[in-house]
Design an enzyme around this catalytic site. Structure first.
Site, PDB file in Angstrom:
ATOM      1  N   SER A   6     -40.076 -15.428   6.272  1.00 11.58           N
ATOM      2  CA  SER A   6     -40.005 -16.798   6.802  1.00 11.58           C
ATOM      3  C   SER A   6     -41.369 -17.465   6.700  1.00 11.58           C
ATOM      4  O   SER A   6     -42.342 -17.016   7.320  1.00 11.58           O
ATOM      5  CB  SER A   6     -39.567 -16.775   8.263  1.00 11.58           C
ATOM      6  OG  SER A   6     -39.836 -18.037   8.835  1.00 11.58           O
ATOM      7  N   HIS A  31     -37.368 -17.515   3.136  1.00  8.51           N
ATOM      8  CA  HIS A  31     -36.614 -18.123   4.234  1.00  8.51           C
ATOM      9  C   HIS A  31     -37.341 -19.384   4.704  1.00  8.51           C
ATOM     10  O   HIS A  31     -38.515 -19.341   5.064  1.00  8.51           O
ATOM     11  CB  HIS A  31     -36.508 -17.094   5.366  1.00  8.51           C
ATOM     12  CG  HIS A  31     -35.620 -17.487   6.506  1.00  8.51           C
ATOM     13  ND1 HIS A  31     -34.249 -17.347   6.471  1.00  8.51           N
ATOM     14  CD2 HIS A  31     -35.909 -18.013   7.723  1.00  8.51           C
ATOM     15  CE1 HIS A  31     -33.736 -17.756   7.624  1.00  8.51           C
ATOM     16  NE2 HIS A  31     -34.726 -18.177   8.402  1.00  8.51           N
ATOM     17  N   ASP A  33     -37.269 -22.399   7.321  1.00  6.69           N
ATOM     18  CA  ASP A  33     -36.717 -22.792   8.622  1.00  6.69           C
ATOM     19  C   ASP A  33     -36.854 -24.288   8.837  1.00  6.69           C
ATOM     20  O   ASP A  33     -37.961 -24.804   9.030  1.00  6.69           O
ATOM     21  CB  ASP A  33     -37.477 -22.059   9.743  1.00  6.69           C
ATOM     22  CG  ASP A  33     -37.065 -20.603   9.851  1.00  6.69           C
ATOM     23  OD1 ASP A  33     -35.860 -20.331   9.962  1.00  6.69           O
ATOM     24  OD2 ASP A  33     -37.968 -19.737   9.819  1.00  6.69           O
ATOM     25  N   MET A  35     -36.180 -27.425  11.191  1.00  6.70           N
ATOM     26  CA  MET A  35     -35.913 -27.742  12.610  1.00  6.70           C
ATOM     27  C   MET A  35     -36.084 -29.232  12.845  1.00  6.70           C
ATOM     28  O   MET A  35     -36.989 -29.856  12.272  1.00  6.70           O
ATOM     29  CB  MET A  35     -36.911 -26.983  13.495  1.00  6.70           C
ATOM     30  CG  MET A  35     -36.901 -25.480  13.273  1.00  6.70           C
ATOM     31  SD  MET A  35     -37.957 -24.664  14.466  1.00  6.70           S
ATOM     32  CE  MET A  35     -37.950 -22.976  13.813  1.00  6.70           C
ATOM     33  N   HIS A  64     -32.478 -22.254   6.240  1.00  5.18           N
ATOM     34  CA  HIS A  64     -31.865 -22.082   7.567  1.00  5.18           C
ATOM     35  C   HIS A  64     -31.982 -23.409   8.306  1.00  5.18           C
ATOM     36  O   HIS A  64     -33.059 -23.783   8.760  1.00  5.18           O
ATOM     37  CB  HIS A  64     -32.625 -20.951   8.283  1.00  5.18           C
ATOM     38  CG  HIS A  64     -32.158 -20.664   9.678  1.00  5.18           C
ATOM     39  ND1 HIS A  64     -32.862 -19.847  10.531  1.00  5.18           N
ATOM     40  CD2 HIS A  64     -31.057 -21.075  10.359  1.00  5.18           C
ATOM     41  CE1 HIS A  64     -32.214 -19.767  11.683  1.00  5.18           C
ATOM     42  NE2 HIS A  64     -31.128 -20.518  11.611  1.00  5.18           N
ATOM     43  N   MET A  66     -31.658 -25.515  11.297  1.00  5.14           N
ATOM     44  CA  MET A  66     -31.516 -25.566  12.762  1.00  5.14           C
ATOM     45  C   MET A  66     -31.550 -27.032  13.153  1.00  5.14           C
ATOM     46  O   MET A  66     -32.513 -27.522  13.753  1.00  5.14           O
ATOM     47  CB  MET A  66     -32.655 -24.765  13.407  1.00  5.14           C
ATOM     48  CG  MET A  66     -32.449 -23.264  13.288  1.00  5.14           C
ATOM     49  SD  MET A  66     -33.962 -22.340  13.577  1.00  5.14           S
ATOM     50  CE  MET A  66     -34.685 -22.430  11.944  1.00  5.14           C
ATOM     51  N   MET A 135     -28.861 -14.429  14.898  1.00  8.84           N
ATOM     52  CA  MET A 135     -30.186 -14.698  15.478  1.00  8.84           C
ATOM     53  C   MET A 135     -30.500 -13.615  16.508  1.00  8.84           C
ATOM     54  O   MET A 135     -29.698 -13.337  17.404  1.00  8.84           O
ATOM     55  CB  MET A 135     -30.207 -16.071  16.171  1.00  8.84           C
ATOM     56  CG  MET A 135     -30.151 -17.266  15.243  1.00  8.84           C
ATOM     57  SD  MET A 135     -31.430 -17.318  13.974  1.00  8.84           S
ATOM     58  CE  MET A 135     -32.947 -17.327  14.953  1.00  8.84           C
ATOM     59  N   ASP A 169     -32.435 -12.470  12.041  1.00 11.09           N
ATOM     60  CA  ASP A 169     -33.613 -13.355  12.065  1.00 11.09           C
ATOM     61  C   ASP A 169     -34.176 -13.445  13.479  1.00 11.09           C
ATOM     62  O   ASP A 169     -33.484 -13.881  14.397  1.00 11.09           O
ATOM     63  CB  ASP A 169     -33.150 -14.744  11.578  1.00 11.09           C
ATOM     64  CG  ASP A 169     -34.271 -15.759  11.487  1.00 11.09           C
ATOM     65  OD1 ASP A 169     -35.444 -15.382  11.655  1.00 11.09           O
ATOM     66  OD2 ASP A 169     -33.943 -16.941  11.237  1.00 11.09           O
TER      67      ASP A 169
HETATM   68  C1  DX5 Z   1     -36.761 -18.886  14.491  1.00 12.30           C
HETATM   69  C2  DX5 Z   1     -36.650 -18.876  12.982  1.00 12.30           C
HETATM   70  C3  DX5 Z   1     -37.122 -17.629  12.368  1.00 12.30           C
HETATM   71  C4  DX5 Z   1     -38.581 -17.318  12.598  1.00 12.30           C
HETATM   72  C5  DX5 Z   1     -38.770 -15.847  12.468  1.00 12.30           C
HETATM   73  O1  DX5 Z   1     -36.100 -19.987  15.001  1.00 12.30           O
HETATM   74  O2  DX5 Z   1     -35.314 -19.072  12.573  1.00 12.30           O
HETATM   75  O3  DX5 Z   1     -36.809 -17.568  10.988  1.00 12.30           O
HETATM   76  O4  DX5 Z   1     -39.428 -17.962  11.695  1.00 12.30           O
HETATM   77  O5  DX5 Z   1     -40.085 -15.566  12.774  1.00 12.30           O
HETATM   78  P1  DX5 Z   1     -40.521 -14.158  13.371  1.00 12.30           P
HETATM   79  O6  DX5 Z   1     -40.193 -13.128  12.338  1.00 12.30           O
HETATM   80  O7  DX5 Z   1     -41.966 -14.325  13.619  1.00 12.30           O
HETATM   81  O8  DX5 Z   1     -39.733 -13.945  14.635  1.00 12.30           O
HETATM   82 ZN    ZN Z   2     -34.780 -18.679  10.441  1.00 11.27          ZN
END
Ligand code: DX5
Ligand code: ZN
Length: 210
Positions: A6, A31, A33, A35, A64, A66, A135, A169
């Site tokens: 990620s 990956h 993310d 948001m 991903h 969110m 998750m 994740d």
């Molecule tokens: C959290 C994300 C993850 C995050 C994982 O909301 O979806 O992908 O970046 O990071 P680590 O591995 O540090 O928990």
């Molecule tokens: Zn993620």
């Protein structure tokens, strides 16, 4: 084992270099993310960043989302080079629109569930999706602690969804990864444990050997 590091934990000022490092080390996916400050209490980046990543690597771009109302943005992410689009069961969305857009583009669709969501909800998606994303922390931030009940939840999902990608994740590191792999996970997302590692290359190689 498929590793999807990620980039949330990467140094954004040197994103291209950070991605080159994981690619050279043997990671297969990256990956990303996304948001929106609405579905989750944090904001990251959008399609332009995915587009830039597409130009600098040949990794599978695992996006991903969110965000609420992913139907408004799914086409832009697909046009930017996303290979996998994962949306949340818990968000407000026009699921049919998202599903059709991803299928029409010939890309992969994932559905994600948050740690408190009953795993049985995946039954409504398993005929459509290519991946379930479990998750193992509340979505929104990297660097959180792995929730150990995720191991049982992964096993439950595998009873309902025996084939296909099962991704996990949140808080994944080299200590808990073997346990989730044994539970049936075949795609590991790892942010801080990869980009925060002293030796990124060695860490990636250890993950993919699992
Ligand atoms: C959290 C994300 C993850 C995050 C994982 O909301 O979806 O992908 O970046 O990071 P680590 O591995 O540090 O928990
Ligand atoms: Zn993620």
């Amino acid at each position: 084992m498929i590793l999807s590091p990620s980039i949330l934990a990467a140094d954004f000022s040197r994103l291209g270099d950070e991605i080159s490092k994981i690619e050279a080390a043997g990671a297969q996916w990256v990956h990303i993310d996304v948001m929106d400050g609405h579905f989750v209490p944090n904001i990251t980046f959008g399609p332009p960043v995915v587009k830039c990543i597409s130009k600098v690597c040949n990794l599978i771009k695992d996006v991903h989302l969110m965000i609420d109302n992913p139907e408004k943005y799914v086409d832009a992410f697909l046009d930017s080079g996303a290979d996998i689009i994962t949306v949340h069961h818990e968000c407000n969305m026009d699921y049919e629109y998202v599903k059709n857009a991803v299928k029409k583009a010939g890309k992969l669709l994932g559905i994600s569930i948050k740690p408190k969501t009953d795993v049985s909800v995946i039954k409504e998606y398993i005929d459509d999706v290519d991946m379930i994303l479990l998750m193992s922390v509340e979505p929104g931030f990297g660097g959180q602690k792995f929730m150990p009940d995720s191991i049982e939840r992964a096993k439950e999902i595998r009873k309902i969804y025996p084939e296909g990608y099962l991704q996990i994740d949140g808080g994944i590191n080299l200590s808990n990864a073997p346990l989730v792999v044994e539970a049936g996970v075949n795609v590991l997302v790892a942010g801080s444990s990869v980009f925060g590692a002293e030796d990124i290359e060695k860490t990636v190689q250890e993950f993919i050997k699992l």
